[in-house]
Design an enzyme around this catalytic site. Structure first.
Site, PDB file in Angstrom:
ATOM      1  N   GLY A   1      -9.169  10.238 -62.603  1.00  9.05           N
ATOM      2  CA  GLY A   1     -10.227  10.633 -62.980  1.00  9.05           C
ATOM      3  C   GLY A   1     -11.118  11.615 -62.098  1.00  9.05           C
ATOM      4  CG  ASP A   2     -11.329  10.751 -58.103  1.00  7.44           C
ATOM      5  OD1 ASP A   2     -12.247  10.272 -58.535  1.00  7.44           O
ATOM      6  OD2 ASP A   2     -10.553  10.130 -57.359  1.00  7.44           O
TER       7      ASP A   2
END
Length: 300
Positions: free
Chosen positions: A250-251
């Protein structure tokens, strides 16, 4: 310029063990140390994409010094507040026939040190991006994200918030440029289950009505959906590959999306680059590398 904030960075000590035993000493087959923390992950992938950025937040003690040395070796710029006591946390990740994660609490942060960070953030200029990612650790005031956005609101900064629950809901009134829940987190915000395209679109648009300009919903194996600030809906599937690592996907997507906005100002391109970065991390032992990002971008 992109600034990332990691309130409780870490060193992740990853040990691979053949089979985990509880009746005798376990001996590892290999050990690796990675720097960790969601904002730092974003900075690392932005650096792979040659996007100028700086990692901000708190570090402490000899482990904080080691983290900075690792970032410096990878060419990642940083400007951390050095805490007066404690050490930057070390998280232990044991990978065996089962996986065991032990995350440390991290050092105590005083109100004066919080104010130092807030003062440093006031140097961010209009047009810059500020990425706030991750939960607020218990040793920090729970309203720190809200305080940051309130302090910087109206200065033309593009806020990117990757957080959950009340932490996210309380900052929507400051009209963040981007929020990025996953589909489970999106549903949890409204007490529903979101799985279908229609459900995700409905509740992502509710976040827009509450203040968010762009809502990027990561959907695990089903790819990602973006509702951009014009109301247009963009969806993208994942590339084919073997899932090796779910940490930091996600990052990585956030980093790719921000980089895409800076490169072309085009949301379809930003979503595609974000997906490529998330996939490249998923298919790797560590965070995405440029060669893998470029290759996956071409096939998405």
């Amino acid at each position: 310029m992109v600034y990332t904030v990691t309130l409780n960075p870490a060193l992740d000590y990853v040990m691979k063990v053949g089979s985990l035993r509880y009746d005798d000493i376990n001996r590892s087959k290999s050990e690796t140390i990675y720097y960790g923390g969601k904002g730092i992950n974003v900075s690392a992938v932005l650096s792979q994409l040659s996007v100028e950025n700086k990692a901000l937040g708190f570090v402490a003690g000899f482990t904080g010094n080691a983290l900075e040395e690792m970032l410096r070796a990878d060419g990642i710029a940083y400007d951390f507040i050095h805490l007066s006591s404690g050490i930057t946390r070390v998280n232990v990740k044991i990978k065996a026939d089962t996986e065991l994660d032990i995350n440390a609490n991290g050092p105590e942060v005083t109100e004066a040190e919080v104010e130092q960070l807030l003062a440093k953030l006031e140097g961010i200029a209009a047009g810059d991006y500020l990425v706030l990612a991750g939960a607020v650790p218990k040793n920090l005031p729970s309203d720190i994200y809200e305080r940051i956005l309130k302090r910087l609101s109206g200065k033309g900064i593009r806020f990117v918030v990757d957080a959950t629950g009340e932490l996210l809901l309380k900052v929507l009134k400051y009209e963040p440029f981007l929020v990025k829940p996953n589909h489970h987190e999106l549903g949890d915000l409204f007490g529903v289950t979101t799985q279908t395209d229609a459900q995700i679109e409905t509740y992502a648009k509710k976040l827009q009505q509450m203040g968010a300009k762009n809502v990027l919903v990561s959907r695990g194996g089903d790819g990602a959906t973006l509702i951009d600030e014009t109301g247009a809906v963009h969806s993208i599937s994942n590339a084919k590959g073997t899932l090796i690592n779910s940490v930091g996907c996600g990052d990585s997507m956030v980093a790719g999306f921000v980089a895409g906005c800076l490169q072309k100002g085009d949301y379809a391109h930003a979503l595609r680059l974000g997906a490529a970065c998330g996939n490249a991390t998923a298919f790797s032992e560590a965070l995405a590398q440029r060669a893998d990002i470029d290759r996956i971008y071409e096939i998405l």
